[in-house]
Enzyme design. Sequence first.
Site, PDB file in Angstrom:
ATOM      1  N   GLU A 133       5.474   9.002  12.053  1.00 46.66           N
ATOM      2  CA  GLU A 133       4.209   9.616  12.409  1.00 46.66           C
ATOM      3  C   GLU A 133       3.219   8.855  13.266  1.00 46.66           C
ATOM      4  O   GLU A 133       3.315   7.415  12.688  1.00 46.66           O
ATOM      5  CB  GLU A 133       3.627  10.054  11.109  1.00 46.66           C
ATOM      6  CG  GLU A 133       4.272  11.234  10.293  1.00 46.66           C
ATOM      7  CD  GLU A 133       3.836  11.763   9.106  1.00 46.66           C
ATOM      8  OE1 GLU A 133       4.127  13.086   8.913  1.00 46.66           O
ATOM      9  OE2 GLU A 133       3.029  11.286   8.668  1.00 46.66           O
ATOM     10  N   CYS A 182      -2.902   4.790  15.987  1.00 44.68           N
ATOM     11  CA  CYS A 182      -2.167   3.842  14.663  1.00 44.68           C
ATOM     12  C   CYS A 182      -0.736   4.269  14.762  1.00 44.68           C
ATOM     13  O   CYS A 182      -0.296   5.310  14.846  1.00 44.68           O
ATOM     14  CB  CYS A 182      -2.659   4.695  13.496  1.00 44.68           C
ATOM     15  SG  CYS A 182      -2.205   3.860  11.824  1.00 44.68           S
ATOM     16  N   CYS A 230       8.986   2.305   4.381  1.00 43.05           N
ATOM     17  CA  CYS A 230       8.256   1.181   4.103  1.00 43.05           C
ATOM     18  C   CYS A 230       9.231   0.463   2.696  1.00 43.05           C
ATOM     19  O   CYS A 230       9.348   1.398   1.871  1.00 43.05           O
ATOM     20  CB  CYS A 230       6.996   1.196   3.860  1.00 43.05           C
ATOM     21  SG  CYS A 230       6.144  -0.453   3.462  1.00 43.05           S
ATOM     22  N   CYS A 277       4.130  -0.412  -2.289  1.00 38.19           N
ATOM     23  CA  CYS A 277       2.725  -0.512  -2.789  1.00 38.19           C
ATOM     24  C   CYS A 277       2.550   0.730  -3.590  1.00 38.19           C
ATOM     25  O   CYS A 277       2.525   2.013  -3.031  1.00 38.19           O
ATOM     26  CB  CYS A 277       1.560  -0.704  -1.569  1.00 38.19           C
ATOM     27  SG  CYS A 277       1.820  -2.080  -0.569  1.00 38.19           S
ATOM     28  N   CYS A 297       0.388   4.072  -2.054  1.00 40.55           N
ATOM     29  CA  CYS A 297       0.517   4.409  -0.623  1.00 40.55           C
ATOM     30  C   CYS A 297       1.706   5.522  -0.577  1.00 40.55           C
ATOM     31  O   CYS A 297       2.877   5.285  -1.214  1.00 40.55           O
ATOM     32  CB  CYS A 297       0.966   3.202   0.224  1.00 40.55           C
ATOM     33  SG  CYS A 297       1.233   3.624   1.905  1.00 40.55           S
ATOM     34  N   CYS A 299      -5.399   7.344   5.721  1.00 42.75           N
ATOM     35  CA  CYS A 299      -4.881   6.062   5.494  1.00 42.75           C
ATOM     36  C   CYS A 299      -3.869   6.312   4.090  1.00 42.75           C
ATOM     37  O   CYS A 299      -4.376   6.866   3.242  1.00 42.75           O
ATOM     38  CB  CYS A 299      -5.809   5.083   5.091  1.00 42.75           C
ATOM     39  SG  CYS A 299      -5.207   3.316   4.860  1.00 42.75           S
TER      40      CYS A 299
END
Length: 371
Positions: A97, A110, A117, A121, A124, A345
Amino acid sequence: MNEQPATRQNLMGLDQQGLEAFFLDMGEKRFRARQVMQWIHQHGVLDFDSMTNLGKALRSRLAEVAEVRAPRVILRKQSDDGTRKWLLQLDGGGAVETVFIPESDRGTLCVSSQVGCALDCSFCSTAQQGLSRNMSSAEIISQLWLVRQELLAETGDSRAISNVVLMGMGEPLLNFNQVLPALRLMLDDFAYGLSKRRVTLSTAGVVPAMDRLREECDVALAVSLHAPDDPLRDELVPINRKFPVAELMDACRRYVRDRNHKTHVTFEYVMLDGVNDQPEQARALVKLLQGVPAKVNLIPFNPFPGTVYRCSPADVIARFQDILHHHGVRTITRRTRGDDIDAACGQLVGRVNGRARRIRRASGAAGVATA
């Protein structure tokens, strides 16, 4: 007739140095690199036959050994606040995305650098998908190419994208060799010509790669901090166990050393209710940032399915910001954008292929850390 190679070189992701090497290997002059860069990145041309300042013979040779190709857009969404999101289909079945955030004084894109990933974290959504693979430099820069072309067609404004942030899916510094050519294209006057202060790479703190980035490409740095001490950051950002806070802060000081006096590091701090938002933690953050030219972005937590976290109340965020301000730390609270289309975010997910999800489930069942 010469046979076409099984895989043609995608010129989209080659920076000026890479394109010069490509043309020298073909027996051509270096200046061909600048010509082709302008056709691709400034004029949006993908077809060699349309590159009219190249000779016909060269265009034919390029069609045999090379291509200029961008991922396919499979979904577009627009938020009520004007934020836009694209889902891009990549080779091999993965998707990522890309988000554009228009504001009165800037337009920020962005960009993602990995499919998923690996850093895990805990706050997230992207991290919950696991890592499928690194993106190529062509796939990274194509996000800028695609969105620029769409906005240009709609508005006629070639500078609608004034800022690029590598804050999308993935940890950019764990894909350094592919991210670097993309960054150089963003800065190159024969490509996008963005100011080095308007291209920002965000990292969770891969310290050796931060030092390498300082030497190889002068862009702005953002650090996903989220906690002022090791015990809490170990929990929120597991890479901290490998590169603890003190080591990370030393790397930040090295990054800005001997640079323009306006250079600073942006520290991103997601506000989690009752976790990292207390006054004593704000004071600890002030102490931690001493000696580092810094700006702090406080980011209201954006929820996603299955999360155990909640966003800090507005008054708690305001109190935290006031403490930082009182001690001279430049601080802003980021306004949430695009949360109604999951573009805010920490909400980017895309589609990570089934293999990565199976690996993650298997690792979890076996009690193996996946960070």
